[in-house]
Each structure stands twice: as C-alpha cells, then as structure tokens.
Scaffold this motif. Sequence first.
Motif, mmCIF file in Angstrom:
data_model
loop_
_atom_site.group_PDB
_atom_site.id
_atom_site.type_symbol
_atom_site.label_atom_id
_atom_site.label_comp_id
_atom_site.label_asym_id
_atom_site.label_seq_id
_atom_site.Cartn_x
_atom_site.Cartn_y
_atom_site.Cartn_z
ATOM 1 N N TYR A 56 82.365 56.501 28.114
ATOM 2 C CA TYR A 56 82.851 55.402 27.277
ATOM 3 C C TYR A 56 81.921 54.195 27.375
ATOM 4 O O TYR A 56 81.634 53.527 26.365
ATOM 5 N N GLY A 57 81.425 53.924 28.586
ATOM 6 C CA GLY A 57 80.518 52.795 28.761
ATOM 7 C C GLY A 57 79.215 52.969 28.009
ATOM 8 O O GLY A 57 78.657 52.010 27.473
ATOM 9 N N PHE A 59 78.728 54.756 25.159
ATOM 10 C CA PHE A 59 78.914 54.631 23.707
ATOM 11 C C PHE A 59 79.400 53.246 23.300
ATOM 12 O O PHE A 59 79.204 52.837 22.146
ATOM 13 N N SER A 60 80.038 52.513 24.216
ATOM 14 C CA SER A 60 80.528 51.171 23.871
ATOM 15 C C SER A 60 79.559 50.079 24.290
ATOM 16 O O SER A 60 79.753 48.918 23.940
ATOM 17 N N GLY A 61 78.544 50.448 25.055
ATOM 18 C CA GLY A 61 77.574 49.455 25.512
ATOM 19 C C GLY A 61 78.083 48.603 26.663
ATOM 20 O O GLY A 61 77.496 47.561 26.964
ATOM 21 N N ALA A 62 79.154 49.053 27.339
ATOM 22 C CA ALA A 62 79.713 48.294 28.455
ATOM 23 C C ALA A 62 78.971 48.665 29.742
ATOM 24 O O ALA A 62 79.303 49.648 30.403
#
Length: 224
Positions: A56-57, A59-62
């Motif tokens: 998730y990080g 693909f979300s850039g987090a």
Amino acid sequence: LISTNLLLAIFNLQPAFPLDGGRLLRALLDYVMPYTRATRTAVVVGRLLAVLMAIYGIFSGAIGLLLIAFFVYVGGSAELEAVSNRAVLRQFKASRALTPGAISLYTSERVERVVDLIMSSYQTDFPVRDLSGRFVGVLTRPRLVSALREIGPEARVVDVMRPAADIPLCTPETDLATVWEQMGQSGSRVIAVADHGQVLGIITADDISEVFQVMSAAMDGPDR
C-alpha cells in the motif's frame, strides 16, 4: 491531539508483532499452543500485515508506511529468534555447559604461562584460585590481552584478573536461558557456577553459544 492519539492507539493494536496488538495476539494464542509456537504464529501474521502495508505504501507514495512495515518485519523476526533461543537454552542446566577438566590458575603465577595455555588448548578464560584452592577471580581473554600490552608477560595473574566479587554466580541447576540473562544484566561474559558455596567452574558466553548451536541443530534434526 485527541484524533492523533486515537489513530496511534488503533494502529498500535494491529495484530502485527512486535506492536502491542501482536503481543496481545500471542497472549491469546498462548492459551491454546506452546509459547514459542504462539510467538511464531503472531510473527507470521505480523509479516503478512507488514507486506500489505509495504504494498500500500508503494502504490500510495507513503514512505512513512514503508518504514513502519520494515520495522514490523525486522522487529518480529528478532523477537522470534530471541524467544526460540531462550526456549532451547531453557532446556539445559548450567552444569551441562561446564568444561570437564578445565584448567585453573593460581594467584602467584605469571601471565606468560597463560599465553602458553591458550596456545596449546581451546580454553581462553580461566578461573583463578589462591593456594588454598579458594576461588578468587577470573582471568578473561580481554584482561590477558590488555595485560600483555600494558605490562608484559611478567605480570602476575592476581594483578590483572577480575576479582570474584565482580563475577556473577549461578547454581548447577540454573537453566542456561537464565544464565544468559544474568550475563546480559551484569555486562559480564563470564559467570561462576557454585554449589553450596563451592565454585565448580566458570561458563563463558562462548560456552553457551557452543551448547546452543550444537543442541539446537540436534533438536531440529530428523532424529530429535
């Protein structure tokens, strides 16, 4: 501030070891399975969540989430290794780690004899006794090296040894996991094994490591 603390509490209760939620999961699993297996299961769940967080990080850039996922994955692995090590060491007593026929030194001897002993044997740490046979200290390898550099081979053992008062004690029946913890708490790589006031010998960190490597391999083998 309230919302931030709520979010932090919710995140910390995720079943991802070593977060508090992962420890709660292990505590619940401990009711139905052995402690080591419960830890392993909690760590696996934590790794799965860490992988999901990392995906998730990405693909979300987090970036922060990637760091947290790394912490969860590595921290869980370290905790599992520590628990597994303690589980192995807990099955063996301190008496199993004593070296039969270990050489003792006497306070009146010179360091040059210790050099000869190290070169001709595998022993690197030596219990020291007075002429009456009473345990008075330990000459460790670091102390020996320091004495050779600062004084020379003519230094006396009694002048460079660690006194008995600085050496932690255990009994022959103390399990090796407890011995290892005593070493860590005292900052000593050597512990003396005493039975009714009589010191039987010493155990070093190398001795425990050797017992662990051999016994854990035997326990993991096909004939365990």
